[in-house]
Design a protein around this motif. Structure first.
Motif, PDB file in Angstrom:
ATOM      1  N   LEU A  60      31.558 -30.370   4.488  1.00  0.00           N
ATOM      2  CA  LEU A  60      30.498 -30.167   5.470  1.00  0.00           C
ATOM      3  C   LEU A  60      29.164 -30.060   4.763  1.00  0.00           C
ATOM      4  O   LEU A  60      29.066 -29.457   3.685  1.00  0.00           O
ATOM      5  N   ILE A  61      28.154 -30.641   5.378  1.00  0.00           N
ATOM      6  CA  ILE A  61      26.792 -30.517   4.863  1.00  0.00           C
ATOM      7  C   ILE A  61      26.011 -29.676   5.858  1.00  0.00           C
ATOM      8  O   ILE A  61      25.990 -29.976   7.052  1.00  0.00           O
ATOM      9  N   GLN A  62      25.389 -28.623   5.341  1.00  0.00           N
ATOM     10  CA  GLN A  62      24.614 -27.710   6.193  1.00  0.00           C
ATOM     11  C   GLN A  62      23.151 -28.108   6.139  1.00  0.00           C
ATOM     12  O   GLN A  62      22.572 -28.228   5.069  1.00  0.00           O
ATOM     13  N   TYR A  63      22.593 -28.292   7.323  1.00  0.00           N
ATOM     14  CA  TYR A  63      21.185 -28.678   7.430  1.00  0.00           C
ATOM     15  C   TYR A  63      20.331 -27.467   7.741  1.00  0.00           C
ATOM     16  O   TYR A  63      20.806 -26.463   8.264  1.00  0.00           O
ATOM     17  N   GLY A  64      19.037 -27.580   7.427  1.00  0.00           N
ATOM     18  CA  GLY A  64      18.095 -26.496   7.687  1.00  0.00           C
ATOM     19  C   GLY A  64      17.830 -26.310   9.163  1.00  0.00           C
ATOM     20  O   GLY A  64      18.336 -27.055  10.005  1.00  0.00           O
ATOM     21  N   ASN A  66      15.260 -26.965  10.883  1.00  0.00           N
ATOM     22  CA  ASN A  66      14.641 -28.132  11.529  1.00  0.00           C
ATOM     23  C   ASN A  66      15.533 -29.368  11.442  1.00  0.00           C
ATOM     24  O   ASN A  66      15.162 -30.435  11.901  1.00  0.00           O
ATOM     25  N   ARG A  67      16.694 -29.210  10.835  1.00  0.00           N
ATOM     26  CA  ARG A  67      17.719 -30.249  10.706  1.00  0.00           C
ATOM     27  C   ARG A  67      17.248 -31.499   9.963  1.00  0.00           C
ATOM     28  O   ARG A  67      17.817 -32.570  10.107  1.00  0.00           O
ATOM     29  N   SER A  68      16.206 -31.370   9.172  1.00  0.00           N
ATOM     30  CA  SER A  68      15.722 -32.540   8.445  1.00  0.00           C
ATOM     31  C   SER A  68      16.095 -32.507   6.970  1.00  0.00           C
ATOM     32  O   SER A  68      16.092 -33.543   6.328  1.00  0.00           O
ATOM     33  N   HIS A  69      16.403 -31.344   6.423  1.00  0.00           N
ATOM     34  CA  HIS A  69      16.794 -31.301   5.018  1.00  0.00           C
ATOM     35  C   HIS A  69      18.119 -30.556   4.861  1.00  0.00           C
ATOM     36  O   HIS A  69      18.491 -29.727   5.675  1.00  0.00           O
ATOM     37  N   VAL A  70      18.799 -30.879   3.765  1.00  0.00           N
ATOM     38  CA  VAL A  70      20.109 -30.295   3.491  1.00  0.00           C
ATOM     39  C   VAL A  70      19.912 -28.952   2.807  1.00  0.00           C
ATOM     40  O   VAL A  70      19.130 -28.824   1.862  1.00  0.00           O
ATOM     41  N   ASP A  71      20.619 -27.929   3.293  1.00  0.00           N
ATOM     42  CA  ASP A  71      20.542 -26.588   2.705  1.00  0.00           C
ATOM     43  C   ASP A  71      21.688 -26.294   1.747  1.00  0.00           C
ATOM     44  O   ASP A  71      21.500 -25.611   0.744  1.00  0.00           O
ATOM     45  N   ALA A  72      22.894 -26.763   2.076  1.00  0.00           N
ATOM     46  CA  ALA A  72      24.059 -26.443   1.248  1.00  0.00           C
ATOM     47  C   ALA A  72      25.200 -27.386   1.579  1.00  0.00           C
ATOM     48  O   ALA A  72      25.167 -28.121   2.559  1.00  0.00           O
ATOM     49  N   VAL A  73      26.222 -27.320   0.720  1.00  0.00           N
ATOM     50  CA  VAL A  73      27.446 -28.096   0.929  1.00  0.00           C
ATOM     51  C   VAL A  73      28.595 -27.095   0.994  1.00  0.00           C
ATOM     52  O   VAL A  73      28.620 -26.107   0.247  1.00  0.00           O
ATOM     53  N   HIS A  74      29.558 -27.356   1.896  1.00  0.00           N
ATOM     54  CA  HIS A  74      30.699 -26.459   2.100  1.00  0.00           C
ATOM     55  C   HIS A  74      31.993 -27.257   2.141  1.00  0.00           C
ATOM     56  O   HIS A  74      31.985 -28.450   2.443  1.00  0.00           O
ATOM     57  N   ARG A  86      25.108 -25.265  11.863  1.00  0.00           N
ATOM     58  CA  ARG A  86      24.179 -26.336  11.484  1.00  0.00           C
ATOM     59  C   ARG A  86      24.822 -27.318  10.521  1.00  0.00           C
ATOM     60  O   ARG A  86      24.140 -28.012   9.783  1.00  0.00           O
ATOM     61  N   CYS A  87      26.146 -27.382  10.532  1.00  0.00           N
ATOM     62  CA  CYS A  87      26.861 -28.259   9.605  1.00  0.00           C
ATOM     63  C   CYS A  87      27.355 -29.514  10.301  1.00  0.00           C
ATOM     64  O   CYS A  87      27.674 -29.495  11.483  1.00  0.00           O
ATOM     65  N   ARG A  88      27.418 -30.569   9.524  1.00  0.00           N
ATOM     66  CA  ARG A  88      27.952 -31.839  10.000  1.00  0.00           C
ATOM     67  C   ARG A  88      29.046 -32.295   9.034  1.00  0.00           C
ATOM     68  O   ARG A  88      28.934 -32.078   7.825  1.00  0.00           O
ATOM     69  N   PRO A  89      30.069 -32.985   9.520  1.00  0.00           N
ATOM     70  CA  PRO A  89      31.114 -33.508   8.633  1.00  0.00           C
ATOM     71  C   PRO A  89      30.533 -34.500   7.633  1.00  0.00           C
ATOM     72  O   PRO A  89      29.564 -35.206   7.930  1.00  0.00           O
ATOM     73  N   ALA A  90      31.141 -34.537   6.480  1.00  0.00           N
ATOM     74  CA  ALA A  90      30.682 -35.454   5.435  1.00  0.00           C
ATOM     75  C   ALA A  90      31.885 -36.023   4.695  1.00  0.00           C
ATOM     76  O   ALA A  90      32.951 -35.411   4.651  1.00  0.00           O
ATOM     77  N   THR A  91      31.678 -37.190   4.109  1.00  0.00           N
ATOM     78  CA  THR A  91      32.723 -37.778   3.263  1.00  0.00           C
ATOM     79  C   THR A  91      32.669 -37.093   1.902  1.00  0.00           C
ATOM     80  O   THR A  91      31.713 -36.386   1.570  1.00  0.00           O
ATOM     81  N   LEU A  99      25.476 -32.448  -3.474  1.00  0.00           N
ATOM     82  CA  LEU A  99      25.555 -31.375  -4.475  1.00  0.00           C
ATOM     83  C   LEU A  99      24.668 -31.633  -5.687  1.00  0.00           C
ATOM     84  O   LEU A  99      24.368 -30.713  -6.447  1.00  0.00           O
ATOM     85  N   ARG A 100      24.222 -32.845  -5.876  1.00  0.00           N
ATOM     86  CA  ARG A 100      23.300 -33.147  -6.975  1.00  0.00           C
ATOM     87  C   ARG A 100      21.904 -32.603  -6.682  1.00  0.00           C
ATOM     88  O   ARG A 100      21.082 -32.467  -7.579  1.00  0.00           O
ATOM     89  N   HIS A 101      21.635 -32.282  -5.394  1.00  0.00           N
ATOM     90  CA  HIS A 101      20.299 -31.861  -4.996  1.00  0.00           C
ATOM     91  C   HIS A 101      20.232 -30.463  -4.398  1.00  0.00           C
ATOM     92  O   HIS A 101      19.158 -29.878  -4.332  1.00  0.00           O
ATOM     93  N   VAL A 102      21.342 -29.963  -3.891  1.00  0.00           N
ATOM     94  CA  VAL A 102      21.341 -28.642  -3.233  1.00  0.00           C
ATOM     95  C   VAL A 102      22.485 -27.792  -3.786  1.00  0.00           C
ATOM     96  O   VAL A 102      23.436 -28.319  -4.368  1.00  0.00           O
TER      97      VAL A 102
END
Length: 118
Positions: A60-64, A66-74, A86-91, A99-102
């Motif tokens: 899962l990728i958690q968005y901020g 405002n849903r425009s930037h990624v806050d964390a990965v779960h 605020r999470c969306r499914p991810a591959t 994870l390279r950026h957050v």
């Protein structure tokens, strides 16, 4: 009363009432059996739907806010992600790229599960 008819005696009224109650009682098991069958069918359909339903996401990728930037990965079963809303499914690859950026969630550690620890 019409000509020559006698009023119902109390005994006649009670006997009539008993016949009506007996007729109703005879019908109730069949009605209840239909209700039971309908509920069993609903439960079976619900169970089949749960079996066929989409599999939960592994990542899962958690968005901020405002849903425009990624806050964390779960990981998909992280309790923090479930609470955030605020999470969306991810591959797997999307999770690795993010994870390279957050930061990774400190509770579920998706970086460990993805083998990305340095």
């Amino acid at each position: 009363m019409r000509g020559g008819e006698q009023p119902l005696s109390r005994l006649d009224a009670l006997c009539f009432t008993r016949r009506v109650v007996a007729q109703q009682a005879a019908r109730q098991p069949a009605l209840t059996d239909r209700w039971i069958a309908a509920e069993e069918q609903r439960q079976a359909e619900r169970h089949r739907g749960e079996e066929r339903g989409p599999q939960p996401a592994q990542w899962l990728i958690q968005y901020g806010l405002n849903r425009s930037h990624v806050d964390a990965v779960h990981t998909g079963d992280c309790w923090v992600a479930a609470r955030s809303g605020r999470c969306r499914p991810a591959t797997r690859q999307q999770a690795r790229d993010a994870l390279r950026h957050v930061p990774a969630c400190v509770h579920c550690r998706p970086d460990t599960a993805l083998g990305m620890l340095e």
